[in-house]
Design a protein around this motif. Structure first.
Motif, PDB file in Angstrom:
ATOM      1  N   PHE A 185       2.091 -15.090  -2.990  1.00 38.52           N
ATOM      2  CA  PHE A 185       0.692 -15.133  -3.410  1.00 38.52           C
ATOM      3  C   PHE A 185       0.036 -13.752  -3.454  1.00 38.52           C
ATOM      4  O   PHE A 185      -0.845 -13.499  -4.270  1.00 38.52           O
ATOM      5  N   LEU A 186       0.449 -12.832  -2.601  1.00 38.86           N
ATOM      6  CA  LEU A 186      -0.202 -11.522  -2.570  1.00 38.86           C
ATOM      7  C   LEU A 186      -0.040 -10.776  -3.897  1.00 38.86           C
ATOM      8  O   LEU A 186      -1.021 -10.302  -4.476  1.00 38.86           O
ATOM      9  N   ASN A 187       1.172 -10.670  -4.380  1.00 39.07           N
ATOM     10  CA  ASN A 187       1.382 -10.006  -5.674  1.00 39.07           C
ATOM     11  C   ASN A 187       0.857 -10.861  -6.817  1.00 39.07           C
ATOM     12  O   ASN A 187       0.317 -10.351  -7.798  1.00 39.07           O
ATOM     13  N   TRP A 188       1.020 -12.165  -6.681  1.00 37.52           N
ATOM     14  CA  TRP A 188       0.613 -13.098  -7.731  1.00 37.52           C
ATOM     15  C   TRP A 188      -0.888 -13.022  -7.981  1.00 37.52           C
ATOM     16  O   TRP A 188      -1.350 -13.159  -9.113  1.00 37.52           O
ATOM     17  N   TRP A 189      -1.660 -12.763  -6.921  1.00 39.32           N
ATOM     18  CA  TRP A 189      -3.117 -12.751  -7.019  1.00 39.32           C
ATOM     19  C   TRP A 189      -3.693 -11.385  -7.398  1.00 39.32           C
ATOM     20  O   TRP A 189      -4.919 -11.245  -7.546  1.00 39.32           O
ATOM     21  N   ALA A 232      -7.749  -7.180  -0.412  1.00 38.62           N
ATOM     22  CA  ALA A 232      -7.640  -6.326  -1.597  1.00 38.62           C
ATOM     23  C   ALA A 232      -6.367  -5.479  -1.505  1.00 38.62           C
ATOM     24  O   ALA A 232      -5.959  -5.084  -0.401  1.00 38.62           O
ATOM     25  N   PRO A 233      -5.714  -5.209  -2.626  1.00 37.97           N
ATOM     26  CA  PRO A 233      -4.438  -4.467  -2.592  1.00 37.97           C
ATOM     27  C   PRO A 233      -4.507  -3.176  -1.785  1.00 37.97           C
ATOM     28  O   PRO A 233      -3.551  -2.830  -1.073  1.00 37.97           O
ATOM     29  N   GLU A 234      -5.623  -2.460  -1.862  1.00 39.12           N
ATOM     30  CA  GLU A 234      -5.719  -1.180  -1.147  1.00 39.12           C
ATOM     31  C   GLU A 234      -5.858  -1.365   0.357  1.00 39.12           C
ATOM     32  O   GLU A 234      -5.729  -0.393   1.125  1.00 39.12           O
ATOM     33  N   ASP A 235      -6.134  -2.578   0.816  1.00 37.50           N
ATOM     34  CA  ASP A 235      -6.326  -2.840   2.244  1.00 37.50           C
ATOM     35  C   ASP A 235      -5.103  -3.469   2.914  1.00 37.50           C
ATOM     36  O   ASP A 235      -5.168  -3.838   4.095  1.00 37.50           O
TER      37      ASP A 235
END
Length: 532
Positions: A185-189, A232-235
């Motif tokens: 889900f992390l990459n998917w989102w 968020a990706p940066e976090d």
């Protein structure tokens, strides 16, 4: 051992002291379980299951099976199956900065969901086990989750979908399974944290950037979008990622403990999050061992791994396998969409079922549902035809085992066959690309008339003629001189009416004179008696 491995093992030990385990001191390690594991006989006998791959992504009528991801993408690149998601979302709901997938979830009410009716329909039409989606890549739990607020009891239907399916399945006397697709889900989102590249909303962040405080006075007050979409990706620090994995473990231990599935499928080629996935499987197997005196549960993975059963997505095995496996197929894009043609009908479902069973496998059919929980008419029609066929021919499917070879015919021998357009192609050419996504579909040319598949049950032998036409055809495998010949054929009849079928067995093969067939026919089963 690496520092990372030490960290994971330490985390698991801490978590396991917090999660109650029945008779924990007596449970076996994963390696001990895997060493003794054998696929349960109930699974080998069942052959045909129905899967309710259903959730909030069914709510939109168009946009493909990854709607939740593609609604945030103006350009889906090579993932063309989702090309309608973004424009459909704008037209139907509004811009994803204002009405995001969290709001799609809230709009999904499953108002006509009747688990008992769905299970009874499945059982009536031949299913011997039921599987239900516990969560998808959208990170939304369809069960009463204590560790994840974004679940179907809190949001959307306000129902324990898995709980209702489990209760109805047990009442019907069938085996029950769940599937989890949550680990990506992390990459998917990631697209949900972006914004439009152009147009009037260019640069306006999508709703994954909202915070819990932004929900004040709104329907989702008290819920945090970060719990659904992830940080968020940066976090995403290593510590935060590790916390997500710990949460996954708690959720899935609860899933296994609360609903006691007979089958669990993690949608991946490896155990979800490595040792965490193994720990959930260890819990599944130890629970089964405690309750049944043996490991009577099934763990499915897309790769072949000790202690598990192999799953093939939208495809089937190219060979007769020594160990049981499962093929999975669906009608459109895993969630029902009106802008997609049906990949399968009754003919292709039966072909995929027979192919799987003849090669020591099962077939799991995803029966997609309307957003309200009812079965689309065209899907129901195909499943009823499959059920009618199984009522007549199920003897050749359920409880059977494969023969020394799975079948015969032009495709088995790798010969060229004529397509519906009158062209010639090599029937096995497309299988060289692997087994996942090599399924037969409504667009696949019909089998040649000599195409047959075999199953056995005790002394009974079944020959399934895949595309029967009146007249003679030859099965070279049953030549008197053949190494795989089951013996001298003493009798041959049609299974559905007992009508005798003429044949002649020679050193060159078994010649069968099929009775006349009116028009196109579904596979016909012949029951053979051989003298060994």
């Amino acid at each position: 051992m690496s520092k990372l491995s030490n960290l994971i093992l330490c985390n698991l030990l801490v978590l396991l002291t917090a999660i109650p385990l029945t008779a924990q001191e007596k449970t076996l390690t994963w390696d001990e379980l895997a060493e003794q594991y054998a696929c349960p006989e109930w699974f080998r006998d069942a052959k045909f299951g129905i899967w309710f791959h259903w959730g909030p992504q069914a709510a939109p009528e168009q946009g493909g099976g990854w709607y939740a991801r593609h609604m945030y993408m103006q350009d889906v690149g090579r993932q063309k199956f989702g090309k309608m998601a973004y424009p459909y979302h704008l037209m139907t709901y509004g811009h994803p900065s204002e009405f995001g997938f969290k709001d799609v979830i809230n709009s999904w009410k499953a108002e006509n969901f009747d688990a008992e009716a769905l299970i009874n329909f499945s059982k009536e039409n031949g299913a011997k086990y039921i599987v239900a989606l516990a969560n998808h890549h959208d990170h939304f739990d369809l069960f009463d989750s204590s560790y994840h607020p974004w679940n179907s009891v809190n949001v959307g239907p306000k129902k324990d979908i898995i709980g209702e399916f489990e209760t109805a399945t047990r009442k019907a006397g069938l085996k029950f399974g769940v599937t989890s697709h949550d680990d990506r889900f992390l990459n998917w989102w990631k697209p949900a944290f972006g914004s439009d590249k152009d147009g009037m909303y260019a640069g306006v962040p999508y709703d994954a950037r909202l915070t819990k405080a932004d929900g004040k006075g709104k329907w989702w007050e008290g819920l945090d979008p970060k719990d659904l979409y992830g940080p968020a990706p940066e976090d995403r620090t290593p510590e935060i990622i590790e916390d997500i994995k710990k949460n996954w473990l708690k959720r899935h231990i609860e899933l296994v403990d609360k609903y006691k599935p007979d089958l669990l499928y993690n949608d991946g080629f490896n155990f979800t999050y490595g040792d965490y996935g193994k720990e959930v499987t260890r819990k599944l197997y130890n629970n089964s061992l405690s309750e049944n005196g043996k490991i009577d549960a099934v763990m499915l993975l897309k790769r072949k791994a000790k202690g598990t059963v192999n799953e093939v997505e939208s495809g089937g095995s190219n060979t007769l396998r020594e160990y049981p496996w499962q093929s999975e197929i669906t009608f459109t894009d895993w969630f029902y969409k009106k802008d997609r043609h049906l990949t399968h009908n009754a003919r292709t479902i039966l072909e995929m079922l027979i192919e799987a069973v003849s090669k020591n496998g099962n077939l799991l059919l995803s029966m997609e549902l309307n957003p309200d929980g009812t079965i689309p008419h065209e899907i129901k029609k195909s499943v009823v035809i499959v059920g009618d066929w199984l009522k007549i021919n199920g003897e050749a499917i359920y409880g059977t085992r494969p023969w020394k070879v799975f079948g015969d015919g032009k495709s088995v021998r790798g010969e060229e066959v004529e397509t519906v357009e009158g062209e010639l192609r090599n029937a096995t050419a497309n299988q060289k690309h692997g087994e996942h996504f090599n399924q037969r579909t409504t667009a696949t040319p019909a089998f040649a008339n000599d195409e047959v598949r075999f199953t056995t049950k005790g002394d009974d032998f079944y020959i399934m003629v895949m595309n029967p036409k009146g007249g003679e055809f030859v099965i070279p495998s049953f030549a008197k001189s053949s190494e795989v010949n089951p013996g001298i054929l003493k009798g041959l009849s049609q299974l559905y009416d007992g009508r005798k079928v003429a044949f002649k067995q020679s050193n060159n093969g078994l010649t069968i004179n099929m009775p006349a067939v009116n028009g196109d026919s579904y596979p016909v089963v012949l029951k053979a008696k051989f003298k060994k």
